[in-house]
Design a protein around this motif. Structure first.
Motif, short mmCIF file in Angstrom:
data_model
loop_
_atom_site.label_atom_id
_atom_site.label_comp_id
_atom_site.label_asym_id
_atom_site.label_seq_id
_atom_site.Cartn_x
_atom_site.Cartn_y
_atom_site.Cartn_z
N ARG A 41 0.83 -1.22 0.00
CA ARG A 41 0.00 0.00 0.00
C ARG A 41 0.86 1.26 0.00
NH1 ARG A 41 -3.44 -3.29 2.91
NH2 ARG A 41 -2.58 -2.77 4.94
N ARG A 42 1.92 1.26 0.77
CA ARG A 42 2.79 2.45 0.81
C ARG A 42 3.43 2.71 -0.55
NH1 ARG A 42 5.71 1.11 6.50
NH2 ARG A 42 4.06 1.90 7.86
N THR A 43 3.89 1.65 -1.18
CA THR A 43 4.49 1.80 -2.50
C THR A 43 3.46 2.28 -3.51
OG1 THR A 43 6.10 0.07 -2.01
CG2 THR A 43 5.74 0.58 -4.34
N MET A 44 2.29 1.68 -3.48
CA MET A 44 1.24 2.05 -4.43
C MET A 44 0.77 3.49 -4.19
SD MET A 44 1.28 -0.47 -6.34
CE MET A 44 -0.07 -0.05 -7.43
N ALA A 45 0.77 3.92 -2.94
CA ALA A 45 0.37 5.30 -2.64
C ALA A 45 1.33 6.29 -3.30
CB ALA A 45 0.33 5.52 -1.13
N LEU A 46 2.61 5.97 -3.32
CA LEU A 46 3.58 6.83 -4.01
C LEU A 46 3.28 6.92 -5.50
CD1 LEU A 46 6.86 5.60 -2.25
CD2 LEU A 46 5.70 7.81 -1.89
N LEU A 47 2.91 5.79 -6.08
CA LEU A 47 2.57 5.76 -7.51
C LEU A 47 1.24 6.45 -7.78
CD1 LEU A 47 3.67 2.09 -8.27
CD2 LEU A 47 4.96 4.20 -8.68
N ARG A 48 0.31 6.32 -6.86
CA ARG A 48 -0.98 7.02 -6.98
C ARG A 48 -0.77 8.53 -6.94
NH1 ARG A 48 -3.93 6.13 -2.00
NH2 ARG A 48 -2.49 7.75 -1.36
N ASP A 49 0.08 8.99 -6.04
CA ASP A 49 0.33 10.43 -5.90
C ASP A 49 0.91 11.04 -7.17
OD1 ASP A 49 -0.61 10.18 -3.32
OD2 ASP A 49 1.38 10.29 -2.38
N GLN A 50 1.55 10.22 -8.00
CA GLN A 50 2.12 10.71 -9.26
C GLN A 50 1.21 10.44 -10.46
OE1 GLN A 50 4.87 12.62 -9.33
NE2 GLN A 50 4.70 12.46 -7.10
N GLY A 51 0.03 9.87 -10.22
CA GLY A 51 -0.95 9.68 -11.29
C GLY A 51 -0.79 8.44 -12.14
N TYR A 52 -0.12 7.41 -11.62
CA TYR A 52 0.06 6.18 -12.39
C TYR A 52 -1.00 5.13 -12.09
CZ TYR A 52 4.54 8.37 -13.25
OH TYR A 52 5.50 9.26 -13.60
N VAL A 53 -1.50 5.13 -10.85
CA VAL A 53 -2.50 4.15 -10.43
C VAL A 53 -3.58 4.85 -9.61
CG1 VAL A 53 -0.85 2.22 -10.36
CG2 VAL A 53 -1.24 3.56 -8.29
N ARG A 54 -4.68 4.12 -9.41
CA ARG A 54 -5.73 4.61 -8.52
C ARG A 54 -6.16 3.46 -7.64
NH1 ARG A 54 -9.80 5.19 -13.19
NH2 ARG A 54 -10.34 3.02 -13.50
N SER A 55 -6.74 3.82 -6.52
CA SER A 55 -7.26 2.79 -5.62
C SER A 55 -8.77 2.94 -5.53
CB SER A 55 -6.63 2.90 -4.23
OG SER A 55 -6.92 4.15 -3.66
N ILE A 56 -9.42 1.80 -5.44
CA ILE A 56 -10.86 1.74 -5.30
C ILE A 56 -11.14 1.02 -3.99
CG2 ILE A 56 -13.01 0.87 -6.28
CD1 ILE A 56 -11.46 0.89 -9.03
N LYS A 57 -11.93 1.63 -3.13
CA LYS A 57 -12.23 1.04 -1.82
C LYS A 57 -13.45 0.13 -1.93
CE LYS A 57 -10.25 4.84 0.69
NZ LYS A 57 -10.22 5.65 1.87
N GLY A 58 -13.56 -0.73 -0.93
CA GLY A 58 -14.76 -1.55 -0.80
C GLY A 58 -14.65 -2.90 -1.49
N HIS A 59 -15.82 -3.56 -1.52
CA HIS A 59 -15.92 -4.88 -2.15
C HIS A 59 -15.51 -4.76 -3.62
CE1 HIS A 59 -17.20 -8.99 -2.42
NE2 HIS A 59 -18.00 -8.71 -3.44
#
Length: 136
Positions: A41-59
């Motif tokens: 999650r920490r690694t992905m958050a860095l990539l999200r902050d730069q606009g490469y990935v997004r996270s979707i919450k929930g089921h």
């Protein structure tokens, strides 16, 4: 000395995300990388902050790639992860008053800086889609 494998791990995950048919959970990434979900999650958050990935919450949530692989370079991901040195070789600083140590450190530092410049320039030329070409 432990190797910093964040770059190779992030690249691994991004390639998997590019072929995933649904968002990938941090738990699944962690299992794939043999690490803890918090690290994923920490690694992905860095990539999200730069606009490469997004996270979707929930089921049915998880992480998805939002930028095409042909628009992302190795240098982009290196920078997104915090631009740590690409080399783990360290200089000694135990004998500040030793002219030999200063000479050795200067030579090593100059060589490592030159090598790092060349490597980072090459990182800027390699897109993640070219890594995907190897997969196909």
């Amino acid at each position: 000395m432990r190797k910093d494998s964040r770059l190779s791990r992030a690249l691994h995950v991004l390639i998997h995300l590019s072929v995933a048919d649904k968002p990938v959970t941090s738990d699944k990434m962690a299992a794939m990388l043999l690490t803890n979900p918090v690290v994923a999650r920490r690694t992905m958050a860095l990539l999200r902050d730069q606009g490469y990935v997004r996270s979707i919450k929930g089921h049915n949530g998880g992480w998805s790639l939002i930028k095409p692989l042909n628009e992302i370079t190795l240098l982009d991901i290196h920078k997104a992860l915090g631009e740590s040195s690409v080399f783990t070789i360290g200089l000694t600083d135990e004998h500040d008053d030793c002219i030999i140590e200063h000479s050795v450190n200067t030579a090593l530092k100059d060589a490592m800086n030159e090598a790092e410049s060349i490597l980072l320039a090459r990182f800027g030329e390699v897109t993640l889609s070219s890594l995907m070409d190897i997969y196909r």
